[in-house]
Each structure stands twice: as structure tokens, then as C-alpha cells.
Design a protein around this motif. Structure first.
Motif, PDB file in Angstrom:
ATOM      1  N   ASP A 102     -45.223 -34.775 -52.477  1.00 22.28           N
ATOM      2  CA  ASP A 102     -44.223 -33.872 -51.908  1.00 22.28           C
ATOM      3  C   ASP A 102     -44.350 -32.453 -52.480  1.00 22.28           C
ATOM      4  OD1 ASP A 102     -41.940 -33.462 -50.131  1.00 22.28           O
ATOM      5  OD2 ASP A 102     -40.807 -33.162 -51.983  1.00 22.28           O
ATOM      6  N   ASP A 103     -44.940 -32.330 -53.660  1.00 22.41           N
ATOM      7  CA  ASP A 103     -45.135 -31.007 -54.261  1.00 22.41           C
ATOM      8  C   ASP A 103     -46.138 -30.174 -53.474  1.00 22.41           C
ATOM      9  OD1 ASP A 103     -43.294 -31.474 -56.302  1.00 22.41           O
ATOM     10  OD2 ASP A 103     -44.815 -32.340 -57.617  1.00 22.41           O
ATOM     11  N   LEU A 104     -46.876 -30.806 -52.553  1.00 25.58           N
ATOM     12  CA  LEU A 104     -47.812 -30.091 -51.685  1.00 25.58           C
ATOM     13  C   LEU A 104     -47.245 -29.908 -50.274  1.00 25.58           C
ATOM     14  CD1 LEU A 104     -51.248 -31.624 -52.721  1.00 25.58           C
ATOM     15  CD2 LEU A 104     -50.472 -29.275 -53.077  1.00 25.58           C
ATOM     16  N   ASN A 105     -45.944 -29.999 -50.132  1.00 30.54           N
ATOM     17  CA  ASN A 105     -45.287 -29.832 -48.845  1.00 30.54           C
ATOM     18  C   ASN A 105     -45.091 -28.338 -48.568  1.00 30.54           C
ATOM     19  OD1 ASN A 105     -43.565 -29.678 -46.667  1.00 30.54           O
ATOM     20  ND2 ASN A 105     -42.175 -31.271 -47.392  1.00 30.54           N
ATOM     21  N   PHE A 106     -45.916 -27.790 -47.697  1.00 29.89           N
ATOM     22  CA  PHE A 106     -45.899 -26.354 -47.433  1.00 29.89           C
ATOM     23  C   PHE A 106     -44.748 -25.918 -46.532  1.00 29.89           C
ATOM     24  CE2 PHE A 106     -49.972 -26.839 -49.298  1.00 29.89           C
ATOM     25  CZ  PHE A 106     -50.270 -25.619 -49.864  1.00 29.89           C
ATOM     26  N   THR A 107     -43.937 -26.866 -46.072  1.00 32.09           N
ATOM     27  CA  THR A 107     -42.768 -26.484 -45.291  1.00 32.09           C
ATOM     28  C   THR A 107     -41.564 -26.214 -46.194  1.00 32.09           C
ATOM     29  OG1 THR A 107     -42.027 -28.778 -44.921  1.00 32.09           O
ATOM     30  CG2 THR A 107     -43.554 -27.820 -43.303  1.00 32.09           C
ATOM     31  N   ARG A 108     -41.665 -26.557 -47.461  1.00 37.09           N
ATOM     32  CA  ARG A 108     -40.574 -26.290 -48.410  1.00 37.09           C
ATOM     33  C   ARG A 108     -40.485 -24.795 -48.699  1.00 37.09           C
ATOM     34  NH1 ARG A 108     -41.740 -29.952 -53.474  1.00 37.09           N
ATOM     35  NH2 ARG A 108     -42.171 -27.854 -54.087  1.00 37.09           N
ATOM     36  N   PRO A 109     -39.311 -24.321 -49.085  1.00 39.19           N
ATOM     37  CA  PRO A 109     -39.190 -22.903 -49.468  1.00 39.19           C
ATOM     38  C   PRO A 109     -40.083 -22.593 -50.674  1.00 39.19           C
ATOM     39  CG  PRO A 109     -37.025 -23.919 -49.234  1.00 39.19           C
ATOM     40  CD  PRO A 109     -38.030 -25.030 -49.149  1.00 39.19           C
ATOM     41  N   LYS A 110     -40.686 -21.429 -50.642  1.00 39.50           N
ATOM     42  CA  LYS A 110     -41.551 -21.000 -51.741  1.00 39.50           C
ATOM     43  C   LYS A 110     -40.693 -20.436 -52.868  1.00 39.50           C
ATOM     44  CE  LYS A 110     -45.118 -21.781 -49.054  1.00 39.50           C
ATOM     45  NZ  LYS A 110     -44.533 -22.427 -47.918  1.00 39.50           N
ATOM     46  N   LEU A 111     -41.234 -20.495 -54.079  1.00 40.35           N
ATOM     47  CA  LEU A 111     -40.541 -19.923 -55.231  1.00 40.35           C
ATOM     48  C   LEU A 111     -40.625 -18.404 -55.172  1.00 40.35           C
ATOM     49  CD1 LEU A 111     -41.870 -22.238 -58.091  1.00 40.35           C
ATOM     50  CD2 LEU A 111     -39.727 -22.448 -56.826  1.00 40.35           C
ATOM     51  N   LYS A 112     -39.642 -17.751 -55.726  1.00 39.05           N
ATOM     52  CA  LYS A 112     -39.655 -16.292 -55.858  1.00 39.05           C
ATOM     53  C   LYS A 112     -39.635 -15.986 -57.351  1.00 39.05           C
ATOM     54  CE  LYS A 112     -37.418 -15.395 -51.437  1.00 39.05           C
ATOM     55  NZ  LYS A 112     -37.467 -16.736 -50.915  1.00 39.05           N
ATOM     56  N   LEU A 113     -40.831 -15.847 -57.918  1.00 36.15           N
ATOM     57  CA  LEU A 113     -40.965 -15.619 -59.355  1.00 36.15           C
ATOM     58  C   LEU A 113     -41.044 -14.130 -59.652  1.00 36.15           C
ATOM     59  CD1 LEU A 113     -43.624 -18.366 -60.212  1.00 36.15           C
ATOM     60  CD2 LEU A 113     -41.134 -18.543 -60.315  1.00 36.15           C
ATOM     61  N   SER A 114     -40.490 -13.745 -60.778  1.00 35.59           N
ATOM     62  CA  SER A 114     -40.562 -12.350 -61.209  1.00 35.59           C
ATOM     63  C   SER A 114     -41.999 -12.027 -61.630  1.00 35.59           C
ATOM     64  CB  SER A 114     -39.623 -12.125 -62.397  1.00 35.59           C
ATOM     65  OG  SER A 114     -40.124 -12.833 -63.528  1.00 35.59           O
ATOM     66  N   PRO A 115     -42.347 -10.744 -61.628  1.00 46.41           N
ATOM     67  CA  PRO A 115     -43.672 -10.366 -62.131  1.00 46.41           C
ATOM     68  C   PRO A 115     -43.910 -10.874 -63.554  1.00 46.41           C
ATOM     69  CG  PRO A 115     -42.683  -8.511 -60.991  1.00 46.41           C
ATOM     70  CD  PRO A 115     -41.620  -9.582 -61.088  1.00 46.41           C
ATOM     71  N   GLU A 116     -42.875 -10.912 -64.358  1.00 45.73           N
ATOM     72  CA  GLU A 116     -43.012 -11.397 -65.741  1.00 45.73           C
ATOM     73  C   GLU A 116     -43.373 -12.883 -65.768  1.00 45.73           C
ATOM     74  OE1 GLU A 116     -40.849  -7.751 -65.450  1.00 45.73           O
ATOM     75  OE2 GLU A 116     -40.221  -9.683 -64.633  1.00 45.73           O
ATOM     76  N   ARG A 117     -42.752 -13.681 -64.903  1.00 48.29           N
ATOM     77  CA  ARG A 117     -43.067 -15.121 -64.843  1.00 48.29           C
ATOM     78  C   ARG A 117     -44.461 -15.352 -64.294  1.00 48.29           C
ATOM     79  NH1 ARG A 117     -38.653 -19.057 -63.199  1.00 48.29           N
ATOM     80  NH2 ARG A 117     -40.345 -20.557 -63.400  1.00 48.29           N
ATOM     81  N   LEU A 118     -44.865 -14.552 -63.310  1.00 42.48           N
ATOM     82  CA  LEU A 118     -46.222 -14.678 -62.780  1.00 42.48           C
ATOM     83  C   LEU A 118     -47.248 -14.320 -63.849  1.00 42.48           C
ATOM     84  CD1 LEU A 118     -45.562 -13.221 -59.236  1.00 42.48           C
ATOM     85  CD2 LEU A 118     -46.397 -15.530 -59.707  1.00 42.48           C
ATOM     86  N   LYS A 119     -47.004 -13.254 -64.582  1.00 40.10           N
ATOM     87  CA  LYS A 119     -47.908 -12.843 -65.670  1.00 40.10           C
ATOM     88  C   LYS A 119     -47.981 -13.935 -66.730  1.00 40.10           C
ATOM     89  CE  LYS A 119     -50.449  -9.743 -67.805  1.00 40.10           C
ATOM     90  NZ  LYS A 119     -51.856  -9.715 -67.417  1.00 40.10           N
TER      91      LYS A 119
END
Length: 129
Positions: A102-119
Motif C-alpha cells: 500500500d506504500d506504493l499506492n500512487f493514488t494516495r495524497p503525496k507528502l508535503k515536506l519542508s525543504p529542511e526535511r527534504l535536505k
């Protein structure tokens, strides 16, 4: 020129993880899970299976150490792999730390991570590459 070609060329900033003559890997900025990575060929081709055979096998070999680094960097069962090919008209594969299919379910809402979390996610993966 595709969005991914602009990222590869450095025209659009990215959280790069790896690069060689044929491929480029970077974090998805709208991930399914933290650590979600995209692996793309530098060659512009829309359909994944239209890539020349050396690219098909080469892409998996390029992705393997990144997948292993993702597994070490994030608390997950394994690194899942998916080829969807609908979002951007440039062949690519997704490497996603998963605990279930289920973690590969592309119909789920995507995360909105801050630039700091992405870094921070980029740095965690790079530590194991």
C-alpha cells in the motif's frame, strides 16, 4: 525539454543523490514516503520500455546502491520499486521505502515536506552511498 531534463541540466534545483553518464537520481519533492527517490535516464524517452536495452539493465544496476542506502537510511521493510510513467513524459522509476504494498499506492495524497526535511532525507541517504 522535459522537467526531468531541466533538473538534470541544473536549470531546476533538486536534491541529487547520484549521477553518472547515463542516469540521474534525486528525491521526489512530493513523495509517497520520506526518502522517495526518482531514477531517470539522461536520454529523453517517454516510455520506460522504449529505452535501449543497455539502459534498461543499466538503470537497475545504477539504482541498486541507492535502494540499499534508502533501506539503511529509513525505518522500512524494504525499498520498493515502481514504474508508472504517467506523471512526467520522461522514463523514470520510483524507489520508495515501504512496509507494505500500500506504500506504493500512487493514488494516495503525496507528502508535503519542508525543504529542511527534504535536505535531511537527502543527507541520510547520501550517508550510506
Amino acid at each position: 525539454m522535459t522537467l526531468f531534463s531541466k533538473i538534470i541540466a541544473g536549470e531546476i534545483p533538486s536534491y541529487k543523490l547520484a549521477e553518472n553518464d547515463q542516469f540521474f537520481a534525486f528525491l521526489d519533492i512530493f513523495p509517497l514516503r520520506e526518502g522517495h527517490t526518482l531514477v531517470v535516464p539522461k536520454m529523453e524517452v517517454d516510455d520506460f520500455f522504449d529505452m535501449p536495452e543497455p539502459y534498461l539493465s543499466g538503470m537497475l544496476a545504477f539504482a541498486r546502491p541507492i535502494a540499499k542506502a534508502i533501506e539503511k537510511a529509513f525505518d522500512c521493510n524494504r525499498c520498493g520499486l515502481s514504474v508508472v510513467g504517467l506523471e512526467v513524459p520522461h522514463a523514470h522509476l520510483h524507489l520508495v521505502p515501504i512496509d507494505s504494498s500500500d506504500d506504493l499506492n500512487f493514488t494516495r495524497p503525496k507528502l508535503k515536506l519542508s525543504p529542511e526535511r527534504l535536505k535531511a532525507a537527502q543527507e541520510k541517504i547520501l550517508r550510506y552511498l
